[in-house]
Each structure stands twice: as structure tokens, then as C-alpha cells.
Enzyme design. Structure first.
Site, PDB file in Angstrom:
ATOM      1  N   ASP A 187       9.783 -16.547 -21.373  1.00 17.07           N
ATOM      2  CA  ASP A 187      10.478 -15.901 -22.707  1.00 17.07           C
ATOM      3  C   ASP A 187      10.643 -14.885 -22.712  1.00 17.07           C
ATOM      4  O   ASP A 187      11.081 -14.649 -24.424  1.00 17.07           O
ATOM      5  CB  ASP A 187       8.528 -16.139 -22.850  1.00 17.07           C
ATOM      6  CG  ASP A 187       8.363 -17.245 -23.804  1.00 17.07           C
ATOM      7  OD1 ASP A 187       6.685 -17.609 -24.224  1.00 17.07           O
ATOM      8  OD2 ASP A 187       9.000 -18.804 -24.129  1.00 17.07           O
ATOM      9  N   HIS A 226       6.857   2.966 -12.173  1.00 21.57           N
ATOM     10  CA  HIS A 226       6.718   2.196 -10.696  1.00 21.57           C
ATOM     11  C   HIS A 226       5.804   1.584 -10.503  1.00 21.57           C
ATOM     12  O   HIS A 226       4.787   1.753  -9.916  1.00 21.57           O
ATOM     13  CB  HIS A 226       5.808   4.420  -9.791  1.00 21.57           C
ATOM     14  CG  HIS A 226       7.760   5.001  -9.575  1.00 21.57           C
ATOM     15  ND1 HIS A 226       6.933   6.067  -8.915  1.00 21.57           N
ATOM     16  CD2 HIS A 226       8.920   4.885 -10.039  1.00 21.57           C
ATOM     17  CE1 HIS A 226       8.259   6.985  -8.792  1.00 21.57           C
ATOM     18  NE2 HIS A 226       9.073   6.010  -9.899  1.00 21.57           N
ATOM     19  N   GLY A 263       8.804  15.109 -15.747  1.00 21.59           N
ATOM     20  CA  GLY A 263       7.366  16.324 -14.975  1.00 21.59           C
ATOM     21  C   GLY A 263       6.410  16.696 -15.813  1.00 21.59           C
ATOM     22  O   GLY A 263       5.541  17.065 -15.091  1.00 21.59           O
ATOM     23  N   ASP A 317      15.565  10.686 -13.914  1.00 25.11           N
ATOM     24  CA  ASP A 317      16.932   9.932 -14.023  1.00 25.11           C
ATOM     25  C   ASP A 317      17.199   9.531 -14.902  1.00 25.11           C
ATOM     26  O   ASP A 317      18.659   8.121 -15.488  1.00 25.11           O
ATOM     27  CB  ASP A 317      15.557   8.491 -14.029  1.00 25.11           C
ATOM     28  CG  ASP A 317      14.416   8.585 -13.002  1.00 25.11           C
ATOM     29  OD1 ASP A 317      13.273   8.321 -13.326  1.00 25.11           O
ATOM     30  OD2 ASP A 317      15.030   7.782 -11.743  1.00 25.11           O
ATOM     31  N   TYR A 330       8.967 -19.876 -33.182  1.00 24.45           N
ATOM     32  CA  TYR A 330       8.256 -18.781 -33.835  1.00 24.45           C
ATOM     33  C   TYR A 330       9.182 -17.363 -34.241  1.00 24.45           C
ATOM     34  O   TYR A 330       8.717 -16.885 -34.746  1.00 24.45           O
ATOM     35  CB  TYR A 330       6.896 -18.126 -33.532  1.00 24.45           C
ATOM     36  CG  TYR A 330       5.912 -19.431 -32.729  1.00 24.45           C
ATOM     37  CD1 TYR A 330       5.605 -19.413 -31.717  1.00 24.45           C
ATOM     38  CD2 TYR A 330       4.968 -20.150 -33.455  1.00 24.45           C
ATOM     39  CE1 TYR A 330       5.113 -20.987 -31.034  1.00 24.45           C
ATOM     40  CE2 TYR A 330       5.030 -22.111 -33.268  1.00 24.45           C
ATOM     41  CZ  TYR A 330       4.633 -21.967 -31.726  1.00 24.45           C
ATOM     42  OH  TYR A 330       3.337 -22.391 -31.556  1.00 24.45           O
ATOM     43  N   HIS A 333      11.233   3.020 -17.503  1.00 24.97           N
ATOM     44  CA  HIS A 333      11.493   3.229 -16.217  1.00 24.97           C
ATOM     45  C   HIS A 333      10.324   3.947 -16.043  1.00 24.97           C
ATOM     46  O   HIS A 333       9.176   4.026 -16.421  1.00 24.97           O
ATOM     47  CB  HIS A 333      12.537   4.093 -14.549  1.00 24.97           C
ATOM     48  CG  HIS A 333      12.550   4.871 -13.843  1.00 24.97           C
ATOM     49  ND1 HIS A 333      12.133   3.637 -12.992  1.00 24.97           N
ATOM     50  CD2 HIS A 333      12.144   5.670 -13.391  1.00 24.97           C
ATOM     51  CE1 HIS A 333      12.049   3.888 -11.490  1.00 24.97           C
ATOM     52  NE2 HIS A 333      11.415   5.394 -11.822  1.00 24.97           N
ATOM     53  N   HIS A 339      13.020   2.664  -5.443  1.00 24.72           N
ATOM     54  CA  HIS A 339      12.117   3.077  -5.945  1.00 24.72           C
ATOM     55  C   HIS A 339      11.904   2.199  -6.893  1.00 24.72           C
ATOM     56  O   HIS A 339      10.509   2.394  -7.256  1.00 24.72           O
ATOM     57  CB  HIS A 339      13.627   3.672  -6.960  1.00 24.72           C
ATOM     58  CG  HIS A 339      13.336   4.469  -7.891  1.00 24.72           C
ATOM     59  ND1 HIS A 339      13.722   5.956  -8.593  1.00 24.72           N
ATOM     60  CD2 HIS A 339      11.974   5.053  -8.021  1.00 24.72           C
ATOM     61  CE1 HIS A 339      13.989   6.043  -9.607  1.00 24.72           C
ATOM     62  NE2 HIS A 339      12.378   5.997  -9.044  1.00 24.72           N
TER      63      HIS A 339
HETATM   64  O1  LIG Z   1      10.645   8.520  -8.682  1.00 20.60           O
HETATM   65  C1  LIG Z   1      10.996   9.360  -9.041  1.00 20.60           C
HETATM   66  C2  LIG Z   1      11.735  10.776  -8.539  1.00 20.60           C
HETATM   67  O2  LIG Z   1      11.396  10.889  -7.640  1.00 20.60           O
HETATM   68  C3  LIG Z   1      10.615   9.434 -10.348  1.00 20.60           C
HETATM   69  O3  LIG Z   1      11.512   7.837 -10.902  1.00 20.60           O
HETATM   70  C4  LIG Z   1       9.726  10.201 -11.189  1.00 20.60           C
HETATM   71  O4  LIG Z   1       9.022   9.237 -10.726  1.00 20.60           O
HETATM   72  C5  LIG Z   1       9.768  10.133 -12.583  1.00 20.60           C
HETATM   73  O5  LIG Z   1      10.585  11.696 -12.211  1.00 20.60           O
HETATM   74  P1  LIG Z   1      11.201  12.103 -14.016  1.00 20.60           P
HETATM   75  O6  LIG Z   1      11.379  11.322 -15.704  1.00 20.60           O
HETATM   76  O7  LIG Z   1       9.361  12.903 -14.578  1.00 20.60           O
HETATM   77  O8  LIG Z   1      11.381  13.862 -14.208  1.00 20.60           O
END
Ligand SMILES: O=C(CO)[C@@H](O)[C@H](O)COP(=O)(O)O
Length: 232
Positions: A119, A96, A45, A75, A228, A94, A170
Site C-alpha cells: 500500500d 537506524h 546530536g 546526514d 478510500y 533517516h 547505515h
Molecule cells: O549514523 C549516524 C552517525 O554515524 C547518523 O545517522 C546519526 O545517527 C544521526 O546523526 P545526527 O543527525 O544527530 O547528526
């Protein structure tokens, strides 16, 4: 502890907004020191603008905080599980990112439609089926890594040949030999997903993909990197 790795993971996290891979705090990068059995991950967060190297959290492979004043990313269990089961990876990203999430939500693999994709990913990027009601009841974050590893095993996918997965409710998880490489792979995934979406729309989903784009042996021998000498 692990000050150099904290700096490396911090720099990789800062690439997420720089590469337009995140909105708000919807993303995280980690990196592992396998000699110590510990990894470093972004705190949960925390806005990237406020993030500092010393904010990084040190975690063991059971997901327990070893050092840090902030909570690790939500995560963290997924990162820990992937490090345990994919022995060659050194970094995980990770996000979104919208095009990757669109394919994930649609439960559709991202097809290898061009060299941009092939690639980096020697085959289609797999969409991982949704968690079952039981898995969700056990704890969503505790099972995300499990469904990724299970899907790769069932489909006999080499995580070093296709370093990413799309978790259906997700979004994308990408990995690589280093944190920076996992960010690079996350960006190639997002760009490839957008290209594939438009190709599928233009051909009304009648897209013919030549077999060589799906053949990791071909691409390791004949892809741009082979010519390369770009390191994996
Ligand atoms: O999808 C979620 C939470 O529901 C996570 O993937 C957040 O998007 C990233 O969370 P933090 O790494 O800030 O805890």
C-alpha cells in the site's frame, strides 16, 4: 526565516521517538521549501527531549548553513543530494530502526510480502550496495546520497513509487511529499521489514510473493488508498 517549516519539521522529528523509530539521537527528519531552494533539518546530536522548533537549522542545497546556531545533522549532505535528484519529495526521514538496518546490513531488499508493504511501497524496498573504498575515502556522508540515486537509476526504480532505500552500512532513508509523510513511510518500512523477516524465517526463505504485490500500476488502481481516496 521559514518559521512554519521549522515547526513542521520539528513536529515530524518528535514523531520519531513517539513511533519508536529511534534510540538516543539516531535519526533525523528534514523538509524543503523548493520555492526558496532551502531545507530545514534537525540539529546534530540534540536529544529529542531537549529539541525546540527554533533549534532547526536552515540549509541550502549545497549543504551550507543559512541560518541556525547549531550544527545541522551529520546526514545533511545525503538529504541535500536526495532533494536535488528526486524533484517530487518534500520531506526525508533517516533512522537506524533495527529491522530496516538488519536488511540494510544484510544487503537484502525488503520484499513486498503483504498489503501493509504494497500500500505504501509499490515494489521491494532496495538495499543499496556498500560504498566503495574510494567513496568512503572521499567522505562517507558525501556519497550516501550518490549511491542511493545511482542505484535507483541503475535499477530504473521510481523514487515516488518506492520512497525509501536501505544504505548497507547505515540504515533506512525514507521520503515523501511532506516531512510527516516521510516519517509515515519510515514507520511502514520498519513494520514491513519485521513482517518480511518472520515470513522468510517461517518459510525458510522459500517465500512465494504474488506478482500483483510488486505491480505499482495494480496497487495505484486497486490498493486501499485507491478505494478510500487516501491522498498520497
Ligand atoms: O549514523 C549516524 C552517525 O554515524 C547518523 O545517522 C546519526 O545517527 C544521526 O546523526 P545526527 O543527525 O544527530 O547528526
Amino acid at each position: 526565516m521559514l518559521e512554519e517549516l521549522k515547526e513542521e519539521v520539528y513536529q515530524a522529528n518528535m514523531q520519531l521517538p513517539a513511533l519508536d523509530l529511534v534510540t538516543f539521537t539516531w535519526g533525523n527528519v528534514s523538509g524543503i521549501d523548493r520555492s526558496k531552494g532551502l531545507f530545514v533539518i534537525k540539529p546534530s546530536g540534540v536529544d529529542y527531549k531537549a529539541l525546540k522548533p527554533e533549534d532547526m537549522v536552515v540549509v541550502n542545497l549545497d549543504g551550507e548553513v543559512v541560518e541556525g546556531n547549531l550544527n545541522p545533522s551529520s546526514d545533511t549532505p545525503t538529504h541535500a543530494y536526495l532533494y536535488k535528484h528526486f524533484p517530487n519529495i518534500g520531506g526525508i526521514t533517516h533512522t537506524h530502526s533495527p529491522w530496516g538496518v538488519a536488511f540494510a546490513a544484510a544487503k537484502l531488499d525488503i520484499p513486498a510480502v503483504s498489503t501493509t508493504h504494497a500500500d505504501t511501497f509499490y515494489g521491494d524496498i532496495p538495499a543499496v550496495p556498500a560504498l566503495s573504498e574510494q567513496e568512503i575515502a572521499e567522505g562517507y556522508e558525501l556519497n550516501t546520497g550518490k549511491v542511493i540515486v545511482k542505484e535507483f537509476a541503475q535499477r530504473n526504480i521510481d523514487p515516488d513509487a518506492i520512497p525509501a532505500a536501505l544504505v548497507s552500512q547505515h540504515g533506512p532513508f525514507a521520503w515523501g511529499a511532506t516531512p510527516a509523510k516521510s516519517v509515515y513511510n519510515a514507520k511502514v518500512l520498519e513494520v514491513s521489514a519485521e513482517m518480511a523477516y518472520h515470513a522468510l524465517q517461517l518459510t525458510r526463505n522459500e517465500l512465494h510473493v504474488p506478482q500483483y504485490l510488486l505491480d505499482k500500476h495494480y496497487y495505484r488502481k486497486h490498493g486501499a488508498h485507491a478505494y478510500y481516496g487516501q491522498k498520497e
